[in-house]
Scaffold this motif. Structure first.
Motif, PDB file in Angstrom:
ATOM      1  N   ARG A 153       1.080  -1.154   0.022  1.00 10.98           N
ATOM      2  CA  ARG A 153       0.015  -0.092  -0.405  1.00 10.98           C
ATOM      3  C   ARG A 153       0.712   0.956   0.173  1.00 10.98           C
ATOM      4  O   ARG A 153       1.640   1.277   0.782  1.00 10.98           O
ATOM      5  N   GLU A 155       1.437   4.110   1.281  1.00 17.66           N
ATOM      6  CA  GLU A 155       1.597   5.013   2.134  1.00 17.66           C
ATOM      7  C   GLU A 155       2.308   5.264   3.123  1.00 17.66           C
ATOM      8  O   GLU A 155       2.580   4.968   4.302  1.00 17.66           O
ATOM      9  N   MET A 163       3.515   0.137   7.304  1.00 17.19           N
ATOM     10  CA  MET A 163       4.287   0.231   6.040  1.00 17.19           C
ATOM     11  C   MET A 163       4.412   0.031   4.753  1.00 17.19           C
ATOM     12  O   MET A 163       2.906   0.022   4.134  1.00 17.19           O
ATOM     13  N   MET A 168       0.376 -10.516   5.614  1.00 18.87           N
ATOM     14  CA  MET A 168      -1.354 -10.569   6.651  1.00 18.87           C
ATOM     15  C   MET A 168      -1.185 -11.439   5.934  1.00 18.87           C
ATOM     16  O   MET A 168      -1.618 -12.040   4.506  1.00 18.87           O
ATOM     17  N   ASP A 209     -13.013   1.326   6.199  1.00 17.91           N
ATOM     18  CA  ASP A 209     -11.733   2.203   5.216  1.00 17.91           C
ATOM     19  C   ASP A 209     -11.650   3.215   4.761  1.00 17.91           C
ATOM     20  O   ASP A 209     -12.413   4.556   4.593  1.00 17.91           O
ATOM     21  N   GLU A 231     -11.702  -3.638  14.109  1.00 20.14           N
ATOM     22  CA  GLU A 231     -10.596  -3.369  13.852  1.00 20.14           C
ATOM     23  C   GLU A 231     -10.526  -3.939  15.876  1.00 20.14           C
ATOM     24  O   GLU A 231     -11.503  -3.490  16.387  1.00 20.14           O
ATOM     25  N   LEU A 246      -6.181  -6.137  13.360  1.00 24.28           N
ATOM     26  CA  LEU A 246      -6.847  -7.014  13.240  1.00 24.28           C
ATOM     27  C   LEU A 246      -8.065  -6.678  12.785  1.00 24.28           C
ATOM     28  O   LEU A 246      -8.385  -5.527  13.242  1.00 24.28           O
ATOM     29  N   GLY A 275      -8.366 -10.446   9.044  1.00 25.71           N
ATOM     30  CA  GLY A 275      -7.210  -9.857   8.466  1.00 25.71           C
ATOM     31  C   GLY A 275      -6.335  -9.561   9.927  1.00 25.71           C
ATOM     32  O   GLY A 275      -6.790  -9.421  10.746  1.00 25.71           O
ATOM     33  N   ARG A 280       2.655  -5.919  12.944  1.00 26.56           N
ATOM     34  CA  ARG A 280       1.900  -4.776  13.337  1.00 26.56           C
ATOM     35  C   ARG A 280       1.580  -6.337  14.766  1.00 26.56           C
ATOM     36  O   ARG A 280       1.986  -5.213  15.758  1.00 26.56           O
TER      37      ARG A 280
HETATM   38  P1  ATP Z   1      -5.147   1.223   9.342  1.00 22.93           P
HETATM   39  O1  ATP Z   1      -6.608   1.440   9.737  1.00 22.93           O
HETATM   40  O2  ATP Z   1      -3.812   1.520  10.087  1.00 22.93           O
HETATM   41  O3  ATP Z   1      -5.042   1.894   8.099  1.00 22.93           O
HETATM   42  P2  ATP Z   1      -6.271  -0.367   7.440  1.00 22.93           P
HETATM   43  O4  ATP Z   1      -8.180  -0.899   8.669  1.00 22.93           O
HETATM   44  O5  ATP Z   1      -6.919   0.093   6.052  1.00 22.93           O
HETATM   45  O6  ATP Z   1      -5.047  -0.382   9.097  1.00 22.93           O
HETATM   46  P3  ATP Z   1      -7.101  -3.537   6.663  1.00 22.93           P
HETATM   47  O7  ATP Z   1      -7.549  -2.993   5.189  1.00 22.93           O
HETATM   48  O8  ATP Z   1      -8.522  -4.091   7.043  1.00 22.93           O
HETATM   49  O9  ATP Z   1      -5.996  -2.566   7.931  1.00 22.93           O
HETATM   50  O10 ATP Z   1      -6.002  -4.543   6.612  1.00 22.93           O
HETATM   51  C1  ATP Z   1      -6.089  -6.251   7.115  1.00 22.93           C
HETATM   52  C2  ATP Z   1      -4.584  -5.717   8.746  1.00 22.93           C
HETATM   53  O11 ATP Z   1      -3.637  -5.547   7.828  1.00 22.93           O
HETATM   54  C3  ATP Z   1      -4.871  -4.753   8.935  1.00 22.93           C
HETATM   55  O12 ATP Z   1      -5.410  -4.672  10.451  1.00 22.93           O
HETATM   56  C4  ATP Z   1      -3.782  -4.234  10.514  1.00 22.93           C
HETATM   57  O13 ATP Z   1      -3.036  -4.713  10.641  1.00 22.93           O
HETATM   58  C5  ATP Z   1      -2.997  -4.799   8.110  1.00 22.93           C
HETATM   59  N1  ATP Z   1      -2.544  -4.037   7.129  1.00 22.93           N
HETATM   60  C6  ATP Z   1      -2.588  -2.456   7.191  1.00 22.93           C
HETATM   61  N2  ATP Z   1      -2.456  -1.987   6.618  1.00 22.93           N
HETATM   62  C7  ATP Z   1      -1.116  -2.152   6.793  1.00 22.93           C
HETATM   63  C8  ATP Z   1      -0.116  -1.334   6.805  1.00 22.93           C
HETATM   64  N3  ATP Z   1       0.255   0.311   6.179  1.00 22.93           N
HETATM   65  N4  ATP Z   1       1.254  -1.871   7.362  1.00 22.93           N
HETATM   66  C9  ATP Z   1       1.765  -2.885   7.979  1.00 22.93           C
HETATM   67  N5  ATP Z   1       0.161  -3.425   8.288  1.00 22.93           N
HETATM   68  C10 ATP Z   1      -1.103  -3.135   7.736  1.00 22.93           C
END
Ligand code: ATP
Ligand code: ZN
Ligand code: MG
Length: 307
Positions: A153, A155, A163, A168, A209, A231, A246, A275, A280
């Motif tokens: 991603r 970001e 990261m 995942m 999201d 979450e 998670l 997930g 994390r």
């Molecule tokens: P956030 O709200 O922190 O942006 P997310 O809700 O977008 O995370 P999900 O799309 O639900 O995350 O992704 C599933 C899982 O992947 C998250 O619960 C998280 O543990 C992990 N994850 C998501 N983005 C990242 C990232 N940039 N770096 C590390 N782990 C991540």
């Protein structure tokens, strides 16, 4: 490691100083130490063991997926800011010379690259749905998968928990609405108990999201109103803003519609995924228990090493 501080920057520095993560010069792109990887391996085993009674089908997808699949999934509509597509040079020798010349001159040479058929996987479950749909009707009892993938991603951040490339692990349930909700409910409980068994503080909360743009605000509100995403949060770099480690997502029949996932009678399937953000969780463990895994609390060590 100074576990007394909670600023993102200092935690990252602590992780570098302790040789747990290695700097690449790009925010969100790190090398991992052997110990960090071992913690992730052990945690994955714990997750797999917890899910074992459900007899999921395990699939490991590579970190790249079909770009056409990503396009059809609607990802570019919701999260264009996070997506990454792989581009490659496909020119001839004359164009190659031009490329090297542009590089030498410090110009933007990337315009000489073309998009490939590969996009980087943004979430472990995206490649799954068309794979399942291609196999024909979904059986009445539904399907359950356990997936693992590196995900990308865009970001970039100095928060080590955000990261650009991370792993995942996911369970994905495809079936009728009640089957899918029961699955999510059971993982909300199991996931929380598992994190607590590791001696980590956590709370479960409603979430949304990061949908793009003005229309995205509405989608986010809608997702919250319908309780589609929860979450499990653990303080990693901040106590006020704990990190989602998670996620529990109910997609209703969105992927059913998109990919034609249906039962033999033609009714559309619903889906949900849980997930586990592996980096994390590992970071939360190091943050709360310290850099030396041999000094971690007995309960956490037992859950990860002894079982
Ligand atoms: P956030 O709200 O922190 O942006 P997310 O809700 O977008 O995370 P999900 O799309 O639900 O995350 O992704 C599933 C899982 O992947 C998250 O619960 C998280 O543990 C992990 N994850 C998501 N983005 C990242 C990232 N940039 N770096 C590390 N782990 C991540
Ligand atoms: Zn998913
Ligand atoms: Mg989130």
């Amino acid at each position: 490691m100074d576990t007394g501080t909670f600023s993102a920057k200092s935690l990252l520095d602590d992780l570098f100083d302790n040789g747990i993560l290695f700097d690449s010069g790009v925010d969100g792109l790190y090398g991992r130490s052997g110990v960090f990887e071992e913690v992730i391996e052990r945690f994955e085993r714990l997750v797999t063991r917890l899910g074992a009674p459900d007899k999921a089908t395990r699939i490991h997808f590579p970190p790249g997926m079909s770009r056409a699949t990503l396009e059809k999934s609607g990802y570019m509509k919701s999260f264009p800011q996070l997506a990454g597509c792989v581009h490659s040079f496909m020119g001839n020798e004359r164009e190659h010379a031009k490329l090297l010349g542009m590089m030498a001159a410090g110009e933007d040479w990337t315009e000489l690259q073309q998009p490939t058929q590969v996009a980087l996987t943004p979430a472990a479950c995206y490649p799954l749905y068309p794979t399942v749909a291609a196999r024909g009707p979904v059986p009445a009892e539904g399907l359950l998968f356990e997936l693992s993938s590196y995900c990308f991603r865009h970001e970039p951040s100095q928060d080590p928990a955000r990261m650009q490339l991370f792993r995942m692990r996911e369970f994905v349930r495809i079936g009728a609405a009640d089957q899918v909700s029961a699955f999510r409910e059971s993982w909300l409980e199991r996931g929380k108990a598992m994190i607590e068994s590791l001696g980590l503080p956590c709370e479960v909360d409603l979430a949304n999201d990061p949908f793009f743009g003005r229309g995205g605000k509405m989608m986010a509100n809608n997702q919250r109103d319908q309780g589609l995403k929860f979450e499990l949060l653990i303080p990693v770099t901040s106590e006020e803003k704990p990190t989602a480690c998670l996620s529990f997502n109910y997609h209703q029949d969105h992927f059913g519609q998109t990919w034609g996932l249906q039962f033999a009678d033609g009714s559309l399937c619903h889906s949900a995924c849980v997930g586990f953000g592996l980096e994390r969780v590992a970071l939360a463990l190091f943050r709360h228990h310290g850099p030396d895994v041999n000094a971690w609390p007995a309960a956490a060590r037992a859950a990860l090493w002894d079982a």
